[in-house]
Design an enzyme around this catalytic site. Structure first.
Site, PDB file in Angstrom:
ATOM      1  N   GLU A  83      37.407  25.487  32.866  1.00 39.52           N
ATOM      2  CA  GLU A  83      37.688  26.605  31.978  1.00 39.52           C
ATOM      3  C   GLU A  83      36.981  26.520  30.629  1.00 39.52           C
ATOM      4  O   GLU A  83      36.604  27.541  30.064  1.00 39.52           O
ATOM      5  CB  GLU A  83      39.207  26.700  31.725  1.00 39.52           C
ATOM      6  N   SER A 343     101.586  13.507  47.344  1.00 39.84           N
ATOM      7  CA  SER A 343     102.052  12.122  47.183  1.00 39.84           C
ATOM      8  C   SER A 343     101.121  11.252  46.349  1.00 39.84           C
ATOM      9  O   SER A 343     101.387  10.060  46.182  1.00 39.84           O
ATOM     10  CB  SER A 343     102.218  11.477  48.568  1.00 39.84           C
TER      11      SER A 343
END
Length: 680
Positions: A83, A343
């Site tokens: 680029e 329980s």
């Protein structure tokens, strides 16, 4: 032209050049730049900084923060080679590249290469402007020149790494790498790096998930350029050409979604949230949760919490079997929902009773039908074991003994113990009753895990934490170290579910009234795990017991946590390790504080008909039965003897008629019992 004129012309030219330069400088300095702060996604990471979940930015785009040192160096080299080779040498606009692009276009009649620098591309991305029009190019050049004066090269490159488009709602290299490759961009293959360089040039037409052929062709051009520029070797490029382009986008990580949402809601301004969660373990347990409800109906739900009870850090939190709007109500976080613990509160009752000197693991308790005022609890299986050791009563999860202990302690004592453990119990009415011992209270799975963590830590509670905040407070003592160890030793002796290893995991199961909640919570020397199963809307799950559905998931969760359990700690020095016969006399047999006013354990009682019953008078008479006591027995109706010196415990009485009658039975020792019934 005379020499003087040449000198004057040169001076004028220099003046005009200087003037022009100053005007250009003023023009550049006057440039109004777009905001240079880029919004990035909120990220939730685990204890190792691995991504758990990310959120899109305000406009629905994926744009994840990416420090330059966390992107593959080969990608950066390919990017600059393809680029902008002169990126670190120009000042925002590369005149050489511009002239080359214009010449190529004039020669071929079409655009062959662009003259835009990376800085110009950043300018375009910041302003979201077009690329083709002359006015747009001039604006990009002006902004690029201004950017170079305001920012360093690395800062400009950083903007590109965050703003480069990759098709759809993907922006930035990191979002693209995670979506297309399922990994962070710190280590990319040459083929992956080249693809990420190629896509932003034409992000929609080169999307790998929609145009894999065009994406591959563009990638190959980048690879060819990388070889020419010496970024990679030819053999590397040849191997990269054979690598397939990903044809689908991968989903962004969404682990621990309930906890991530919770952390974000608690820290609305934070962009980066560090949790104590272990990503690998979280993924394993989310899979386990989905498997646990598979084939068990469309509404059964599960929640799992794993914590390091030494540090108090939560290592995994599964709020549901699936984070989705379905019949299971998967969006509801069941780790924080108020449920009945069944329980699973019994270990705390026993630990408090041990501390109060009411009992010892070898103390004998009575498991027989008992009334506590108007409250007459029954065992889950409606059977009774008679006289039994406290150790066996807890392992068998018997109801009568634990209610008797709760009555002796006082329900407020149990609530206080829960609160010391960091729990926030919710109970009906102003005052707690005895039913809380059997689950008559609202708690959360997180609270229950915190309670068992306190038992595992020698009775000291420590605040549970899911955020990485450093060392926390030590908390406070709930029960003594001796009582905590005694309860843990009892629970470690509980038989594992069928098919699970006998590894002495200290655990307890529970089932709430009506089979609405099934629980299993356990701990070893380092970790505690809690499992809840049920329906999110609180409706019953027929036949669901904690021991059957939740306990196997608990053992599987420990198996996914680690291969071998950490050993339980040794007994504290003050622990009394003796048999029942060697206990102090007051501890050999439990006697409640109201024992002096209660009938002896072997006293007679009218077993049938029970007090207050309505019974039919048969032709043969009224059937009666006595339990306890010593034969022979005498039966009376309203004080009138009807049967004398009977050896049998069951008989038929001939009554003069129907109506209300008081039945009495007297045993050989003169002890009596009565029941008032209505005969019809």
């Amino acid at each position: 032209m005379t020499r003087a004129r040449w000198i004057i012309a040169a001076l004028v030219a220099l003046w005009l050049a200087a003037y022009g330069r100053d005007r250009v400088d003023l023009w550049i300095d006057a440039t109004v730049l777009p905001p240079l702060t880029v919004e990035t996604s909120v990220e939730v990471v685990d204890r190792n900084s691995d991504l758990l979940r990310a959120y899109t930015v305000a406009d629905g785009r994926w744009r994840l923060a990416l420090p330059e040192d966390r992107v593959d160096a080969r990608y950066l080299a390919m990017l600059l080679a393809y680029e902008d080779r002169r990126f670190y040498r120009h000042h925002g606009v590369d005149a050489r590249s511009m002239l080359r692009a214009v010449a190529q276009a004039a020669w071929s009649g079409r655009v062959v290469s662009g003259g835009s620098t990376l800085t110009m591309q950043v300018a375009r991305l910041l302003e979201e402007s077009g690329t083709g029009k002359v006015a747009g190019k001039l604006r990009q050049m002006r902004v690029a020149l201004a950017l170079e004066r305001r920012l360093s090269k690395d800062q400009i490159l950083q903007l590109y790494l965050h703003l480069a488009p990759f098709g759809g709602n993907l922006e930035g290299v990191r979002a693209a790498s995670i979506s297309y490759f399922g990994k962070e961009p710190s280590r990319l293959t040459p083929a992956e790096a080249a693809l990420l360089v190629a896509i932003p040039q034409s992000p929609e037409s080169r999307r790998p998930d929609r145009a894999a052929d065009r994406a591959e062709a563009a990638r190959n051009r980048v690879l060819a350029r990388a070889v020419r520029e010496g970024v990679i070797e030819a053999d590397e490029a040849e191997a990269a050409l054979r690598e397939r382009v990903p044809g689908v986008r991968k989903a962004f990580p969404a682990l621990a979604p309930h906890l991530a949402d919770r952390a974000r809601a608690a820290n609305p301004l934070a962009r980066h949230l560090d949790l104590t969660i272990d990503r690998s373990l979280q993924r394993k347990l989310e899979t386990l949760a989905a498997d646990a409800v598979e084939g068990r109906g469309a509404e059964l739900q599960v929640a799992i919490v794993v914590a390091d009870h030494v540090s108090g850090e939560i290592l995994a939190s599964v709020g549901s079997a699936g984070f989705q709007a379905d019949a299971r109500q998967g969006f509801v976080d069941m780790t924080r929902a108020l449920r009945s613990p069944g329980s699973t509160l019994k270990p705390l009752v026993y630990a408090l009773a041990f501390d109060e000197g009411l009992a010892h693991p070898e103390t004998m308790l009575e498991d027989r039908p008992t009334r506590f005022g108007t409250y007459a609890p029954q065992n889950f299986d409606r059977l009774y074991r008679g006289t039994i050791r406290a150790r066996e009563a807890l392992q068998s999860s018997l109801n009568i003994p634990v209610v008797a202990l709760t009555e002796a302690l006082g329900p407020a004592k149990l609530i206080s113990g829960m609160q010391k453990a960091g729990m926030r119990p919710v109970f009906p009415g102003d005052q707690p009753g005895l039913a809380i011992a059997l689950g008559g209270v609202g708690v959360t799975l997180e609270d229950m895990v915190g309670l068992y963590a306190a038992l595992a830590r020698g009775g000291v509670a420590r605040p549970m934490s899911y955020m990485k905040v450093g060392p926390g407070a030590e908390g406070q003592r709930v029960v003594s170290a001796v009582a905590a160890w005694q309860v843990g030793d009892i629970l470690a002796g509980l038989a594992p579910p069928p098919g699970s290893p006998s590894n002495r995991l200290a655990y307890k199961t529970g089932t709430s009234y009506g089979h609405r909640d099934a629980w299993a919570i356990g701990f070893d020397g380092g970790h505690v795990i809690g499992v809840w199963m049920g329906r999110a809307d609180g409706t019953p799950v027929p036949g669901a017991f904690g021991a059957d559905v939740a306990a196997p998931v608990l053992f599987q969760a420990f198996n996914r946590l680690k291969r071998d359990l950490d050993p339980q700690p040794p007994a504290p020095a003050a622990t009394l390790l003796v048999s029942n016969a060697e206990l102090p006399v007051p501890l050999q047999r439990f006697r409640s504080r109201s024992a002096a006013f209660e009938a002896a354990a072997d006293a007679p009682a009218v077993a049938f008909p029970p007090d207050g019953a309505e019974v039919e008078l048969l032709a043969a008479g009224l059937k009666v039965r006595v339990q306890g006591g010593t034969a022979p027995f005498t039966w009376l109706a309203d004080g009138v003897p009807l049967a004398v010196a009977l050896r049998d415990r069951e008989t038929m009485l001939t009554l003069p008629g129907t109506g209300f009658v008081t039945l009495s039975v007297i045993d050989a020792k003169g002890r009596s019992a009565r029941a008032s019934v209505r005969v019809w």
